[in-house]
Design an enzyme around this catalytic site. Structure first.
Site, PDB file in Angstrom:
ATOM      1  N   ILE A 168      -1.609  -9.245   7.455  1.00 62.33           N
ATOM      2  CA  ILE A 168      -0.721  -8.647   6.989  1.00 62.33           C
ATOM      3  C   ILE A 168      -2.053  -7.354   6.165  1.00 62.33           C
ATOM      4  O   ILE A 168      -2.917  -7.980   4.981  1.00 62.33           O
ATOM      5  CB  ILE A 168      -0.233  -9.490   5.779  1.00 62.33           C
ATOM      6  CG1 ILE A 168       0.382 -10.690   7.108  1.00 62.33           C
ATOM      7  CG2 ILE A 168       0.725  -8.439   5.147  1.00 62.33           C
ATOM      8  CD1 ILE A 168       0.918 -11.289   5.901  1.00 62.33           C
ATOM      9  N   GLY A 198      -8.927  -5.659  -0.067  1.00 57.98           N
ATOM     10  CA  GLY A 198      -7.840  -7.201  -0.016  1.00 57.98           C
ATOM     11  C   GLY A 198      -6.275  -7.209   1.282  1.00 57.98           C
ATOM     12  O   GLY A 198      -6.064  -6.095   1.134  1.00 57.98           O
ATOM     13  N   SER A 199      -6.692  -8.280   1.619  1.00 53.55           N
ATOM     14  CA  SER A 199      -4.931  -8.243   2.088  1.00 53.55           C
ATOM     15  C   SER A 199      -4.428 -10.044   2.073  1.00 53.55           C
ATOM     16  O   SER A 199      -5.131 -10.826   1.516  1.00 53.55           O
ATOM     17  CB  SER A 199      -5.103  -7.696   3.437  1.00 53.55           C
ATOM     18  OG  SER A 199      -3.488  -7.527   4.301  1.00 53.55           O
ATOM     19  N   ARG A 200      -4.191 -10.299   3.481  1.00 52.51           N
ATOM     20  CA  ARG A 200      -3.102 -11.324   3.249  1.00 52.51           C
ATOM     21  C   ARG A 200      -3.159 -11.885   4.573  1.00 52.51           C
ATOM     22  O   ARG A 200      -2.889 -11.648   5.815  1.00 52.51           O
ATOM     23  CB  ARG A 200      -1.958 -12.050   3.471  1.00 52.51           C
ATOM     24  CG  ARG A 200      -1.079 -12.925   3.251  1.00 52.51           C
ATOM     25  CD  ARG A 200      -0.253 -12.300   1.978  1.00 52.51           C
ATOM     26  NE  ARG A 200       1.073 -13.708   2.981  1.00 52.51           N
ATOM     27  CZ  ARG A 200       2.044 -13.175   2.145  1.00 52.51           C
ATOM     28  NH1 ARG A 200       2.464 -13.038   0.589  1.00 52.51           N
ATOM     29  NH2 ARG A 200       3.120 -14.294   2.372  1.00 52.51           N
TER      30      ARG A 200
END
Length: 230
Positions: A168, A198-200
């Site tokens: 994501i 930065g992410s997920r």
């Protein structure tokens, strides 16, 4: 699935950062040489080196990619963390895009300082890969899982379980790279992809899966066992 074959990827700096690091390095050296020769005082040179040398170091740190192998012989029912970061979600959710039933979702948030390479969470075969355009909400928000731009990789394990791994994009991250290819065998220890900044990463598991982590726990990609399949 036959004998497990582990691809020995001896990567210290991830290839996704090659262009930025090479061109950035040339820029840094060129400007440093000009400043060194153009001024009698070395204050401009050292000021430039401190500021831009620090920035270059941060970028270099972002693209680091440590060599990791999960030293466990039987990985048939293990689910390992696909990314470095922190557990931000452990809950049962209605997954109506592919499964149309409840699934156990475990989410890992990656900060700017984490390694951003992603690993396959399970052994199996890639059933499909799908990229979905979307928004760029902050990655830790619940709506980010469905509304943000993301890449879905569905993996069928040797026992026939379908596991969804979702990369994501976040408020800053604007590029998701996925190496997984439909129809290919995949294994723990192999790179699934890379997310810039930065992410997920979300993993959707069958209900009844044993959870091996807790909220707020730090994870190490390809090392932390986050769950065990039935």
């Amino acid at each position: 699935m036959g004998e497990k074959i582990k691809k020995l990827k001896k990567i210290r700096i991830h290839r996704e950062g090659n262009d930025q690091l090479i061109y950035g390095g040339f820029f840094l050296v060129a400007i440093a040489v000009i400043l060194w020769k153009a001024f009698d005082t070395k204050i401009p040179f050292w000021s430039f080196m401190v500021v831009f040398g620090t920035i270059y170091g941060i970028v270099l740190n972002f693209y680091r990619c440590p060599i990791r192998y999960l030293n466990i012989d039987d990985t048939s029912n293990l689910v390992v963390a696909p990314a470095d970061g922190k557990i931000v979600v452990i809950e049962e959710v209605e997954e109506n895009t592919y499964f149309h039933e409840k699934r156990l979702m475990i989410s890992i948030f990656m900060s700017l300082w984490n390694v951003h390479a992603n690993w396959f969470p399970v052994d199996g075969k890639v059933k499909f890969v799908k990229h979905v355009n979307g928004n760029y909400h902050k990655a830790w928000l619940p709506k980010a899982s469905e509304e943000n731009e993301h890449a879905d990789v569905m993996i069928t394990t040797p026992n026939g379980e379908d596991i969804l791994c979702r990369q994501i994009a976040g408020a800053v991250a604007r590029r998701i790279v996925t190496y997984a290819k439909e129809g290919e065998d995949c294994y723990i220890d192999e790179h699934l992809g890379f997310i810039k900044l930065g992410s997920r990463v979300d993993v959707y598991l069958p209900i009844g899966t044993e959870v091996c982590v807790k909220m707020g726990q730090s994870t190490t990609g390809d090392q932390t066992v986050i769950a065990k399949l039935k």
